[in-house]
Design a protein around this motif. Structure first.
Motif, mmCIF file in Angstrom:
data_model
loop_
_atom_site.group_PDB
_atom_site.id
_atom_site.type_symbol
_atom_site.label_atom_id
_atom_site.label_comp_id
_atom_site.label_asym_id
_atom_site.label_seq_id
_atom_site.Cartn_x
_atom_site.Cartn_y
_atom_site.Cartn_z
ATOM 1 N N UNK A 1 -8.881 -0.995 5.581
ATOM 2 C CA UNK A 1 -7.850 -1.445 4.638
ATOM 3 C C UNK A 1 -6.441 -1.125 5.148
ATOM 4 N N UNK A 2 -6.253 0.042 5.758
ATOM 5 C CA UNK A 2 -4.935 0.398 6.312
ATOM 6 C C UNK A 2 -4.572 -0.522 7.468
ATOM 7 N N UNK A 3 -5.552 -0.812 8.352
ATOM 8 C CA UNK A 3 -5.286 -1.706 9.481
ATOM 9 C C UNK A 3 -4.971 -3.111 8.989
ATOM 10 N N UNK A 4 -5.634 -3.533 7.934
ATOM 11 C CA UNK A 4 -5.383 -4.863 7.348
ATOM 12 C C UNK A 4 -3.945 -4.946 6.843
ATOM 13 N N UNK A 5 -3.520 -3.923 6.092
ATOM 14 C CA UNK A 5 -2.152 -3.896 5.559
ATOM 15 C C UNK A 5 -1.109 -3.812 6.677
ATOM 16 N N UNK A 6 -1.470 -3.155 7.777
ATOM 17 C CA UNK A 6 -0.534 -2.989 8.895
ATOM 18 C C UNK A 6 -0.477 -4.233 9.783
ATOM 19 N N UNK A 7 -1.395 -5.175 9.564
ATOM 20 C CA UNK A 7 -1.360 -6.416 10.338
ATOM 21 C C UNK A 7 -2.147 -6.393 11.633
ATOM 22 N N UNK A 8 -3.213 -5.619 11.687
ATOM 23 C CA UNK A 8 -4.049 -5.576 12.894
ATOM 24 C C UNK A 8 -4.555 -6.971 13.216
ATOM 25 N N UNK A 9 -4.645 -7.281 14.500
ATOM 26 C CA UNK A 9 -5.093 -8.604 14.930
ATOM 27 C C UNK A 9 -6.499 -8.599 15.515
ATOM 28 N N UNK A 10 -6.914 -7.496 16.107
ATOM 29 C CA UNK A 10 -8.235 -7.380 16.713
ATOM 30 C C UNK A 10 -8.817 -6.000 16.419
ATOM 31 N N UNK A 11 -10.131 -5.879 16.613
ATOM 32 C CA UNK A 11 -10.786 -4.586 16.468
ATOM 33 C C UNK A 11 -11.842 -4.458 17.558
ATOM 34 N N UNK B 1 -14.201 1.803 14.352
ATOM 35 C CA UNK B 1 -13.419 0.711 14.921
ATOM 36 C C UNK B 1 -12.091 1.229 15.446
ATOM 37 N N UNK B 2 -11.683 0.640 16.542
ATOM 38 C CA UNK B 2 -10.324 0.841 17.059
ATOM 39 C C UNK B 2 -9.578 -0.440 16.704
ATOM 40 N N UNK B 3 -8.484 -0.322 15.969
ATOM 41 C CA UNK B 3 -7.739 -1.492 15.539
ATOM 42 C C UNK B 3 -6.548 -1.699 16.469
#
Length: 136
Positions: A56-66, A112-114
């Protein structure tokens, strides 16, 4: 089970063994599961909460890949070992259908590494080192 899971979440700052001992003494919870099963549920619920929070934090931060990583020791499931280093777009599931390791699996120790850079995900990951490799 829901009562047990809620109790685990409410007491999540306690260590696994002290929490399992506390559950064994708690009226209404002690009869639900064995001590070993309680520890498994505690571990699984904690890993799920950590994985979901990171997602959820990576989603809010705009992660593009994992990129999926596994502990990589003798206890790592062969099916999970095959997914080590798997790279997918952030909004796509891994090959096992999960959005993050441990989303549906019991006792999953993967993570996961985001990433936030398309370049990073399009090139081979510099290392598929496991946690065991890093800390041994």
């Amino acid at each position: 089970k829901k009562k047990l899971v809620n109790y685990i979440h409410a007491n999540s700052m306690k260590g696994e063994r002290p929490l399992a001992r506390q559950i064994a003494k708690e009226p209404g919870l002690a009869t639900l599961v064995s001590g070993h099963r309680t520890a498994t549920i505690i571990r699984t619920e904690r890993n799920h909460a950590i994985g979901d929070s990171a997602y959820q934090m990576a989603k809010k931060a705009g992660s593009t890949y994992k990129v999926r990583h596994e502990v990589g020791d003798a206890r790592t499931r062969p099916s999970h070992r095959k997914m080590m280093g798997e790279k997918v777009k952030f909004d796509e599931p891994y090959s096992n259908g999960e959005m993050y390791p441990g989303e549906t699996d019991i006792n999953c120790r993967g993570f996961s590494e985001y990433t936030f850079d398309k370049e990073v995900a399009e090139h081979p990951h510099p290392s598929t080192a496991t946690l065991q490799d890093l800390y041994s």
